[in-house]
Write an enzyme that holds these catalytic residues in place. Structure first.
Site, PDB file in Angstrom:
ATOM      1  N   LYS A 133     -23.587  51.102 -34.471  1.00 38.42           N
ATOM      2  CA  LYS A 133     -23.270  52.240 -33.607  1.00 38.42           C
ATOM      3  C   LYS A 133     -24.326  53.334 -33.739  1.00 38.42           C
ATOM      4  O   LYS A 133     -24.822  53.873 -32.734  1.00 38.42           O
ATOM      5  CB  LYS A 133     -21.890  52.793 -33.965  1.00 38.42           C
ATOM      6  N   CYS A 178     -23.122  62.195 -29.606  1.00 38.60           N
ATOM      7  CA  CYS A 178     -23.678  60.944 -30.129  1.00 38.60           C
ATOM      8  C   CYS A 178     -25.174  61.051 -30.407  1.00 38.60           C
ATOM      9  O   CYS A 178     -25.596  61.057 -31.549  1.00 38.60           O
ATOM     10  CB  CYS A 178     -23.396  59.801 -29.152  1.00 38.60           C
TER      11      CYS A 178
END
Length: 412
Positions: free
Chosen positions: A203, A257
């Site tokens: 991720k 993110c």
């Protein structure tokens, strides 16, 4: 299946909506009393297509309940924020730890615990697993723990949660299998079983890949402005190569993110992760680059800022570089802000923002900014000038001067 989801933000609420749409009983937990009150009335607090209708129906059917405290459930999903610690760029797990501790009184043997929050490699094994072990649970035997990061695009979250492939990182194989059964309630993409630490790094690396490629485009824009080349033409020409896909430069990188996750890798190996850190530094430098060019265009006066969202056509302004740019300019300029996707009492409409403005500064690629009311702008501005940092405006009337990353070299 009953699912308790801790955090009802940009990931937790859409996830809750999809579980409820697929006939699961859902408890959505958040610390914000106003959010909980509104959710129990079927009123959502984020701009994302499709979610409002699902939550409203789920509330009416009594299969979705918002709560300030957790409840017993078959599965618990943690979707709380994970900022970075400024001093060393490491992952701040405090919200995750607090969330895990908050569900301990409600966890029973046989439950599945899933961490969706983006976390640094080894966090599940080193920090989260011991919380439940100290409570008397044996992970992989009577409690199942996994890290299953989301990968979604604002504006298309529901579709991507359903159709994107999902990484299922279990502390043990049995943990991964149990977690995959939870997501099997609505995910139609592949469920890829792996170790928790692999899921964590995957991720972080997905977002780091994107951050590095954006940094390359931003560095190119700086180089072109310095040596007198049209950066947008360079990108267009280079992308004709069948294996090249240069990104578009912009005012910086935002969101929860890309602007944060690369630091989690860097903090684990700072002497090795040199490219990752340099990319972060490059993207973090773009607000200064924007401000420097604004000062070359106009030394003082009024600026109409168009857009503060980090992502076009959404109201998501988390980590948006627009705020840093506004803060840096506010000492020398009068600032008016227009963003049709964000409710803020200090923001104004396009008419008021551009009235007597000396410069329009485009910081977001909302569709509304791609075809502005140029008659209004010419009426409101004596000498209309636009600086489009998102490179979305293709044509303007001859009486308007347009700057973008293709012609900033004219200012040098």
């Amino acid at each position: 299946m009953k699912v308790c989801i801790i955090g009802q933000g940009y990931i937790g609420l859409p996830t809750a909506a999809l579980f409820s749409r697929n006939h699961c009983e859902v408890v959505g937990v958040d610390v914000n009393e106003k959010i909980i009150e509104n959710l129990n009335k079927g009123i959502i607090h984020i701009e994302e297509p499709g979610i409002a209708d699902i939550i409203k129906i789920a509330v009416e059917k009594n299969i979705y309940t918002a709560s300030l405290t957790p409840q017993k459930a078959d599965a618990f999903i943690i979707t709380v924020p994970t900022p970075y610690i400024v001093e060393n760029y490491s992952c701040d797990l405090s919200y995750v730890v607090t969330a895990c501790e908050s569900i301990l009184p409600y966890v029973e043997r046989g439950n599945t615990i899933i961490i969706e929050s983006t976390i640094a490699p080894m966090s599940t094994d080193d920090t989260i697993k011991p919380i439940f072990e100290k409570a008397g649970f044996e992970i992989g035997k009577d409690l199942y723990l996994a890290h299953c990061p989301e990968r979604v695009l604002p504006g298309k979250i529901l579709d991507e949660l359903v159709h994107n492939d999902r990484i299922i990182g279990g502390v043990t194989l049995e943990c991964a299998i149990k977690a995959s059964e939870v997501y099997g309630q609505f995910v139609e993409g592949d469920l890829m079983l792996t170790e928790a630490k692999t899921a964590e790094l995957s991720k972080c690396m997905e977002n780091t890949f994107r951050d590095v490629n954006i940094a390359l485009a931003n560095e190119l824009a700086k180089i072109c402005a310095e040596i007198g080349v049209n950066a947008l033409d360079v990108i267009e020409m280079a992308n004709k190569h069948p294996r090249v896909n240069l990104h578009s430069p912009g005012p910086g990188v935002g969101g929860h993110c890309l602007a944060i996750d690369p630091y989690f890798i860097y903090a684990k190996a700072p002497e090795t992760a040199k490219i990752i850190k340099l990319a972060r530094d490059t993207n973090n430098s773009m607000p200064d680059f924007v401000c420097d060019n604004v000062k070359k265009i106009i030394p003082n006066g009024k600026i109409a800022v168009l857009g503060v969202s980090y992502k076009g056509n959404t109201g998501d302004d988390r980590e948006s570089p627009s705020y840093e740019i506004i803060a840096k300019l506010s000492g020398d300029y009068k600032i008016s802000i227009y963003d049709p996707h964000i409710e803020n009492p200090d923001f104004v409409g396009l008419d008021e923002a551009t009235r007597d403005a000396d410069l329009i500064l485009v910081l977001c690629d909302h569709n509304e900014f791609k075809a502005l009311d140029y008659d209004l702008i010419c009426k409101n501005m004596k000498n209309p000038v636009i600086f489009d940092t998102k490179n979305i405006i293709k044509e303007v009337p001859s009486e308007i001067k347009l700057f973008n990353y293709g012609n900033l070299f004219e200012l040098n």
